[in-house]
Write an enzyme that holds these catalytic residues in place. Structure first.
Site, PDB file in Angstrom:
ATOM      1  N   SER A  39       0.793  -1.225   0.000  1.00 27.23           N
ATOM      2  CA  SER A  39       0.000   0.000   0.000  1.00 27.23           C
ATOM      3  C   SER A  39       0.826   1.276   0.000  1.00 27.23           C
ATOM      4  O   SER A  39       0.813   2.037   0.950  1.00 27.23           O
ATOM      5  CB  SER A  39      -0.923  -0.014   1.219  1.00 27.23           C
ATOM      6  OG  SER A  39      -1.846   1.050   1.137  1.00 27.23           O
ATOM      7  N   CYS A  48       3.143   6.349  -7.670  1.00 32.91           N
ATOM      8  CA  CYS A  48       3.220   7.531  -8.534  1.00 32.91           C
ATOM      9  C   CYS A  48       4.002   8.671  -7.895  1.00 32.91           C
ATOM     10  O   CYS A  48       4.424   9.597  -8.575  1.00 32.91           O
ATOM     11  CB  CYS A  48       1.821   8.024  -8.901  1.00 32.91           C
ATOM     12  SG  CYS A  48       0.790   6.745  -9.603  1.00 32.91           S
TER      13      CYS A  48
END
Lengths: 453, 453
Positions: B38, B42
Site C-alpha cells: 500500500s 506515482c
C-alpha cells in the site's frame, strides 16, 4: 433579413458577432443604451483592486471593431423603451433625446439584469454604490481614489459582495459586511461556509448578520469629505463608502404590455431554442430564464457563460442552424482571498423544494496526494436523491484545485448520472494535482453508501 | 469465507480493506512477495527529487495497521507461483524459501505490472535501473546519493520518463532522453508535443529520437565509481546512471497454464464485475484489462485510480453488493517541469483504429480571463467523430489549469456525449480561473463547426 438586438453586452454581442460571421448578408443592428459594449463585467472587482489598471481593460472588443471590421450596425446611446410585436417595431430614445423607431424581422432581447437597490432612505447619497455596469465600476474606482476611503460597508454577502470585499481589502480599506438575514451563506453547508467565514476573519473583515438596515445618513459633523453612517435598529457603522450588493433582477420591463410571457423572478420565458412566446422574438442572457438540467424546470441563474452561450445559440437559430440548449446546472465559482468556492446543481434546500428526497455528505480531503508537499484541505459537499439515486448537486471550498474540479460533476448533472455512476468516473490522477481518489469521488463513494442505507 | 488476494498494493489492499470493513467476518488473506504494501508508487519521482524525504513517506498504511487494526492476514514475503482453479489453491514460496499452499473461496489476482526491460547487453550493470517498485525507488535514490551522479540517460519518453526527467534535473543532474522511435510523443498533436519539447529545452534536457540502442557498457578507464556508456549505432552517451522507462507489462503469468483468459497486451481478461473467466477468481489493477468507455472494447491502461476503484469493486462484489464498473476513459495527467499535460479518451490514431472517422481541432487559448493578470496559454486538442458526432478524446497542455480541466470531458466520454452536447455544458467561470468560455468549450465550438462541414 433584419436582426435587431436590444443590449450590447455578453448575450447581445455574442449573437451579433456569431450571426454576422455565419451569414454576412444579414442586417444586424444592436441597440445599446450606454456607450460600453462587450466587456467582462465579472472582472470589475479585480480592476477596482488594481491601481495600475482601469475599467477599459475589460473591454473585449471595441465598438469600432464591431462596426468597421464586423459590419454590425452598433447603435450606442440608444435606449429601447417599447416593443410592439404586432407591428414588429422597437421604439426608443437616443442619449441626445431623439426618438427612434426600428422594424425587425427577428428580435433578440438581451437587456441583462440590474442591481437590486432597496428603497432605503439615503441610498442615493454620494458614496453609495451598486456594481453592475462598467460605469458603476468607473465611479467606484474613481470615488475610492479621490476620497481615500478608509472603511467601506458592503450590504449583502453574495458572490459580488465577497469579490468586492477582497478587492477593497487589497486596497487596504477596512471592510464590514452586513445583511438582514441571519445566515452567512444559506445555500451552503454550515461547516463549509464556516471555512469562508474563517478566511474573512483572517483578513480582518467584520461580518454583521441579521441586522435590519433602516437608513443611510451622511454625517456632516466630521472633516472627512464624505462620511456615511449605516443605521440599523441595533447597530451603526460609520464609513466612507457603501456598496449595495444584494443581488440582481432581470431587465424584462421591455416586454411588459406585450403578450410575451415571463417566468421565475420575472425573467423572460424562453424555450430551449431561446425563443420567447413570440416565435420571432428571442431572449438571452441575464434577462431570460432557462431550464435547470437537474429539475427540468424553469430557473433563473444569471451567469456570464450562459449569456454568451445563449447569444451564440440565438444566432445559430436565426441563421437556420437549429440549436437547442439543454439548460443550466447553476455551475459557479468565485474566489475570496485565498479560497476558491464552487458549486453546481442544487442545494439541499433546492433539492427538497424540487421534490427530491436529498441526502448529503461533506468530506474533508486534500488537494494533492498523500505525501506530496504543499497542498491544502478541500471540503466537498455532495447531494444525491434517495429515490432516484441521482446526483443533485456539489459544493466545494479549498485553497487550490476547486475551480476546475466542479466541472466534472457539472457534466455529470447534464447527463443525469446517479451518484454511483459518477463514482465510477475515470478521472485524472498525478500526485501534484490530487489524491488518487479525486475529492469528488471520495464524496461520491461515501454518498453511495449513505444512499443505500 | 476465505478471500485470498495475490498482491498487496493499490488494487489488492483496497480490496482487502474494503472487504473487511464491509464484512468483518470474512477471512481476508493477502500474499505479498515484497515487504512493501500500500504505497503511492506515482509519488516516487517526487521523493527521489527531494533530499529531505525518503521512500517510506509514500506508504499510505503500514503492515501493522492492516494486521492489527483491520484484522487482515497480511503475509509479506510470500510469493505466489502457481494457481490451481480446480483444487482452488494457490501455492508459492516465502522469502525464507519455505513452500506454502493456500485454499481460497474467492481469489483476487492483483499482481500489478512490471517494467519492460529490453534484453539489452549491459542492462544488468550497476547504475542501470527501472522504476516500478518502492525498492526500485530506494535503490535509485541511494545510488544517486552515494555516487554523486552528474549525468543520467533515460531510455523512453513516457509519463514516468518525463516525471523522472524533472526529478533528476531538480537534483541538478544532467539529463539526456533517448528512444528508438522517431516521434517524441506519438499520441499527441505535434504542435502540443512541441510545447513540451520546448519546456524540456528550457530545462536543458537533451532529446535523442530515433536511435537504436545497441548496448550499455561500463567504462573501466575512468576514475568515476560508476561510468556507463549507452551505445547506439550512431551515438554514444556517457553517464553515471541509466533509467529504463520503456513502459510496463501486466504480471499475468500466474494464470498461465490455467483456463483463465487473457486479452490486450496479455492482461487478465475481466468482465465489468472484475471476474475472470473463472467466476470465483477476480483480477484488478495493472494486471487486468478493462472496457474502454469510448470504444466499448477491451483495453489495457494501467493507472492508479482504476486499480483502487477495481479493488474496491471486487470487495463489493465478494460481499454481495453487486458493483459493475463501466470501464476506463484513459484519463491521465502528468507534470513535467512547469507544464501540466493531460489526456482523456482516444487519440487520432486510436480513433481511426477503433473504426471511428475522427476529426480534430487544436485551439490555443488562455488559463485566465481576458484582462486578468497572470495566467498562461492552454492548448486543447479535441477529437470528434464525423459520423456519430461523438466526442472521442481530449488532450491538453499548459502551465496552469490543465490537470483538473480534463475531468469534465472525461465524464462526457463516460456518457457518450456528442461534441455539441459537451459544448453546451454549464461550466464554472470566474476571471481568476479561466476565460468565460472554458478552453474545452472553445475547442468544442470549433469542432462542432468542423464536424458539420
Amino acid at each position: 433579413m433584419k436582426f435587431v438586438i436590444i443590449g450590447g453586452d455578453a448575450a447581445g454581442m455574442s449573437a451579433a458577432s456569431h450571426a454576422k460571421r455565419s451569414r454576412p448578408d444579414l442586417e444586424v443592428i444592436v441597440l445599446e443604451k450606454t456607450t460600453d459594449v462587450s466587456y467582462s463585467a465579472c472582472g470589475m472587482p479585480y480592476i477596482i483592486a488594481d491601481k495600475d489598471r482601469n475599467l477599459e481593460d475589460l473591454i473585449v472588443r471595441d465598438a469600432k471593431t464591431f462596426r468597421e471590421k464586423q459590419g454590425i450596425q452598433l447603435l450606442t446611446g440608444h435606449r429601447a423603451d417599447h416593443l410592439d410585436p404586432l407591428s414588429r417595431t422597437v421604439t426608443g430614445e437616443t442619449a441626445e433625446g431623439k426618438g427612434f423607431v426600428l422594424e425587425y424581422d427577428r428580435l433578440l432581447i438581451a437587456t441583462g439584469a440590474s442591481a437590486i437597490i432597496r428603497d432605503l432612505p439615503g441610498v442615493n447619497l454620494p458614496g453609495v454604490f451598486a456594481l453592475k455596469s462598467l460605469e458603476d465600476g468607473r465611479r467606484i474606482k474613481g470615488f475610492i481614489q479621490k476620497n481615500k476611503v478608509k472603511r467601506a460597508v458592503i450590504i449583502g454577502m453574495g458572490y459580488i459582495a465577497l469579490e468586492m470585499c477582497e478587492a477593497l481589502r487589497t486596497l487596504k480599506i477596512e471592510v464590514e459586511m452586513i445583511k438582514s438575514r441571519p445566515v452567512f451563506l444559506p445555500w451552503m453547508d454550515e461547516k463549509m461556509s464556516g471555512v469562508i467565514k474563517e478566511e474573512l476573519g483572517v483578513h480582518a473583515v467584520k461580518l454583521h448578520l441579521g441586522h435590519v438596515i433602516e437608513k443611510i445618513e451622511r454625517d456632516e459633523d466630521t472633516f472627512h469629505p464624505v462620511n456615511l453612517k449605516l443605521v440599523c435598529s441595533d447597530l451603526e457603522i460609520e464609513c466612507g463608502m457603501i456598496l449595495v450588493a444584494m443581488g440582481v433582477k432581470p431587465n424584462s420591463h421591455i416586454v411588459s404590455g406585450t403578450a410575451i410571457k415571463c417566468s421565475v423572478n420575472g425573467a423572460i420565458a424562453v424555450d430551449k431554442r431561446l425563443r420567447t412566446s413570440d416565435k420571432i422574438i428571442y431572449a438571452a442572457g441575464d434577462c431570460a430564464d432557462a431550464y435547470h438540467v437537474v429539475t427540468g424546470k424553469k430557473t433563473w441563474i444569471p451567469l456570464a457563460l450562459r449569456a454568451n452561450m445563449a447569444g451564440r445559440a440565438v444566432a445559430d437559430n436565426i441563421c437556420d442552424r437549429e440549436v437547442s440548449l439543454p439548460g443550466v446546472a447553476g455551475t459557479a465559482v468565485f474566489k475570496v482571498f485565498d479560497l476558491e468556492v464552487a458549486r453546481t446543481g442544487l442545494t439541499m434546500e433546492e433539492s427538497k423544494k424540487s421534490g427530491f428526497d436529498p441526502e448529503a455528505v461533506v468530506v474533508q480531503t486534500h488537494s494533492r496526494a498523500h505525501a506530496h508537499p504543499g497542498g491544502s484541505d478541500i471540503w466537498v459537499q455532495m447531494i444525491g436523491c434517495r429515490q432516484s439515486k441521482r446526483l443533485l448537486g456539489v459544493q466545494m471550498v479549498g485553497k487550490e484545485g476547486v475551480a476546475h474540479r466542479i466541472n466534472a460533476p457539472a457534466v455529470a448533472l447534464h447527463n443525469q448520472m446517479t451518484v454511483e455512476e459518477y463514482s465510477h468516473s475515470d478521472l485524472a490522477y498525478a500526485p501534484p494535482f490530487g489524491p488518487v481518489w479525486d475529492p469528488t469521488l471520495t464524496a461520491a463513494n461515501q454518498l453511495v453508501k449513505k444512499l443505500k442505507t
